[in-house]
Scaffold this active site. Sequence first.
Site, PDB file in Angstrom:
ATOM      1  N   GLU A  18       0.867  -1.190   0.000  1.00  0.00           N
ATOM      2  CA  GLU A  18       0.000   0.000   0.000  1.00  0.00           C
ATOM      3  C   GLU A  18       0.902   1.238   0.000  1.00  0.00           C
ATOM      4  O   GLU A  18       1.730   1.404   0.877  1.00  0.00           O
ATOM      5  CB  GLU A  18      -0.915  -0.015   1.238  1.00  0.00           C
ATOM      6  CG  GLU A  18      -1.762   1.221   1.426  1.00  0.00           C
ATOM      7  CD  GLU A  18      -2.546   1.632   0.179  1.00  0.00           C
ATOM      8  OE1 GLU A  18      -3.347   0.843  -0.338  1.00  0.00           O
ATOM      9  OE2 GLU A  18      -2.327   2.765  -0.297  1.00  0.00           O
TER      10      GLU A  18
ATOM     11  N   THR B 110     -13.545  -7.299   0.398  1.00  0.00           N
ATOM     12  CA  THR B 110     -12.685  -6.156   0.714  1.00  0.00           C
ATOM     13  C   THR B 110     -13.560  -4.971   1.152  1.00  0.00           C
ATOM     14  O   THR B 110     -14.788  -5.016   1.034  1.00  0.00           O
ATOM     15  CB  THR B 110     -11.857  -5.742  -0.518  1.00  0.00           C
ATOM     16  OG1 THR B 110     -12.694  -5.006  -1.408  1.00  0.00           O
ATOM     17  CG2 THR B 110     -11.265  -6.930  -1.244  1.00  0.00           C
TER      18      THR B 110
ATOM     19  N   LYS C 100      -8.705   7.525 -17.872  1.00  0.00           N
ATOM     20  CA  LYS C 100      -8.260   8.207 -19.093  1.00  0.00           C
ATOM     21  C   LYS C 100      -7.296   7.313 -19.881  1.00  0.00           C
ATOM     22  O   LYS C 100      -6.376   6.719 -19.293  1.00  0.00           O
ATOM     23  CB  LYS C 100      -7.545   9.513 -18.737  1.00  0.00           C
ATOM     24  CG  LYS C 100      -8.505  10.547 -18.175  1.00  0.00           C
ATOM     25  CD  LYS C 100      -7.831  11.864 -17.933  1.00  0.00           C
ATOM     26  CE  LYS C 100      -8.865  12.843 -17.403  1.00  0.00           C
ATOM     27  NZ  LYS C 100      -8.332  13.739 -16.388  1.00  0.00           N
TER      28      LYS C 100
ATOM     29  N   ASP D 269      -7.166   0.955  -8.637  1.00  0.00           N
ATOM     30  CA  ASP D 269      -7.548   2.261  -9.181  1.00  0.00           C
ATOM     31  C   ASP D 269      -7.769   2.129 -10.688  1.00  0.00           C
ATOM     32  O   ASP D 269      -6.927   1.570 -11.391  1.00  0.00           O
ATOM     33  CB  ASP D 269      -6.448   3.290  -8.892  1.00  0.00           C
ATOM     34  CG  ASP D 269      -6.307   3.566  -7.397  1.00  0.00           C
ATOM     35  OD1 ASP D 269      -7.289   3.367  -6.663  1.00  0.00           O
ATOM     36  OD2 ASP D 269      -5.214   3.972  -6.965  1.00  0.00           O
TER      37      ASP D 269
ATOM     38  N   TYR E  13     -13.825  -2.043  -0.350  1.00  0.00           N
ATOM     39  CA  TYR E  13     -14.504  -1.502  -1.532  1.00  0.00           C
ATOM     40  C   TYR E  13     -15.599  -2.441  -2.010  1.00  0.00           C
ATOM     41  O   TYR E  13     -16.642  -2.005  -2.464  1.00  0.00           O
ATOM     42  CB  TYR E  13     -13.486  -1.228  -2.655  1.00  0.00           C
ATOM     43  CG  TYR E  13     -12.894   0.154  -2.589  1.00  0.00           C
ATOM     44  CD1 TYR E  13     -12.158   0.546  -1.479  1.00  0.00           C
ATOM     45  CD2 TYR E  13     -13.085   1.072  -3.612  1.00  0.00           C
ATOM     46  CE1 TYR E  13     -11.617   1.810  -1.389  1.00  0.00           C
ATOM     47  CE2 TYR E  13     -12.548   2.346  -3.534  1.00  0.00           C
ATOM     48  CZ  TYR E  13     -11.815   2.713  -2.437  1.00  0.00           C
ATOM     49  OH  TYR E  13     -11.285   3.978  -2.351  1.00  0.00           O
TER      50      TYR E  13
HETATM   51  C1  LIG Z   1      -9.423   1.652  -4.639  1.00  0.00           C
HETATM   52  S1  LIG Z   1      -8.382   1.221  -3.334  1.00  0.00           S
HETATM   53  C2  LIG Z   1      -8.855  -0.491  -2.982  1.00  0.00           C
HETATM   54  C3  LIG Z   1      -8.393  -0.940  -1.625  1.00  0.00           C
HETATM   55  C4  LIG Z   1      -8.690  -2.423  -1.280  1.00  0.00           C
HETATM   56  N1  LIG Z   1      -7.933  -3.324  -2.131  1.00  0.00           N
HETATM   57  C5  LIG Z   1     -10.155  -2.742  -1.371  1.00  0.00           C
HETATM   58  O1  LIG Z   1     -10.537  -3.498  -2.273  1.00  0.00           O
HETATM   59  O2  LIG Z   1     -10.918  -2.249  -0.526  1.00  0.00           O
HETATM   60  C6  LIG Z   1      -6.839   1.023  -4.171  1.00  0.00           C
HETATM   61  C7  LIG Z   1      -5.644   1.134  -3.232  1.00  0.00           C
HETATM   62  O3  LIG Z   1      -4.470   0.788  -3.970  1.00  0.00           O
HETATM   63  C8  LIG Z   1      -3.421   1.658  -3.585  1.00  0.00           C
HETATM   64  N2  LIG Z   1      -2.467   1.671  -4.719  1.00  0.00           N
HETATM   65  C9  LIG Z   1      -2.717   2.115  -5.960  1.00  0.00           C
HETATM   66  N3  LIG Z   1      -1.635   1.982  -6.754  1.00  0.00           N
HETATM   67  C10 LIG Z   1      -0.672   1.419  -5.976  1.00  0.00           C
HETATM   68  C11 LIG Z   1       0.670   1.039  -6.209  1.00  0.00           C
HETATM   69  N4  LIG Z   1       1.249   1.217  -7.409  1.00  0.00           N
HETATM   70  N5  LIG Z   1       1.380   0.503  -5.189  1.00  0.00           N
HETATM   71  C12 LIG Z   1       0.798   0.326  -3.976  1.00  0.00           C
HETATM   72  N6  LIG Z   1      -0.477   0.676  -3.691  1.00  0.00           N
HETATM   73  C13 LIG Z   1      -1.203   1.212  -4.674  1.00  0.00           C
HETATM   74  C14 LIG Z   1      -4.108   2.976  -3.318  1.00  0.00           C
HETATM   75  O4  LIG Z   1      -3.348   3.819  -2.470  1.00  0.00           O
HETATM   76  C15 LIG Z   1      -5.419   2.534  -2.678  1.00  0.00           C
HETATM   77  O5  LIG Z   1      -5.335   2.466  -1.277  1.00  0.00           O
END
Ligand SMILES: C[S@@+](CC[C@H](N)C(=O)[O-])C[C@H]1O[C@@H](n2cnc3c(N)ncnc32)[C@H](O)[C@@H]1O
Length: 212
Positions: free
Chosen positions: A70, A192, A123, A119, A194
């Site tokens: 994270e 999870t 775009k 994420d 989300y």
């Molecule tokens: C939309 S949240 C989903 C969190 C969790 N997996 C869930 O399903 O509830 C995406 C998480 O991935 C983290 N994240 C995105 N790109 C990342 C990367 N390259 N390395 C580590 N963490 C990343 C973000 O900071 C965010 O907390």
Amino acid sequence: MRLRKKPWIEEAMQDLKGEYVLMHDLENYKGRWQELFPGKRLCLEIGCGKGRFIIGMAELHPEKAFIGVETQHDIAYYPGKTAKENKMDNIKVICANAEHMEDWFEPGEIKELYLNFSDPWPKARHAKRRLTHRNFLAKYQRLLGKGGHLRFKTDNRALFDFSVEEFKEFGLEIIALSYDLHNSDYDNEVQTEYERKFSSLGTPINFCEVVF
Ligand SMILES: C[S@@+](CC[C@H](N)C(=O)[O-])C[C@H]1O[C@@H](n2cnc3c(N)ncnc32)[C@H](O)[C@@H]1O
């Protein structure tokens, strides 16, 4: 996931650093993860958020170890705190950007990889940032070695369609696919943060599992 800056977290992180949350000298762990978790199968979640998934999976599967990556400090704190409070011996959180994962793991060191509600980067010009872009798949292939599994869940249909295309183009074998995981026959042991949020709003959850 964006949280309001909480200044106390930096201080509270001091208690977790080096034990449950790793953020410095990560290259020193390369090739040594199995020593940290003797006899356990190594699993990785990239973008673990507040850690509901890795904590739940680690409780259900003492035979496995779950490493969450994270990038945001204010979020990585939470799974570290829960793991410490529960004295869990099969959890570590790496607080860093997963882009650098090949500096931290030897090829083949991880056996199962999880991407949950990554994420979407909607775009087109940001497509390379999506964690299922073929550039990331190439990294995962080295990380997992032949036969490693990747499991991917998302509410975002556009990201899901893009990802399935990337998996196919990359030549991965798709062994499971659902556009409505919660109404399918596939196992879904832990939801999870989300996933709970979106499914409570009635959004179907997409799921795909591929083998490298
Ligand atoms: C939309 S949240 C989903 C969190 C969790 N997996 C869930 O399903 O509830 C995406 C998480 O991935 C983290 N994240 C995105 N790109 C990342 C990367 N390259 N390395 C580590 N963490 C990343 C973000 O900071 C965010 O907390």
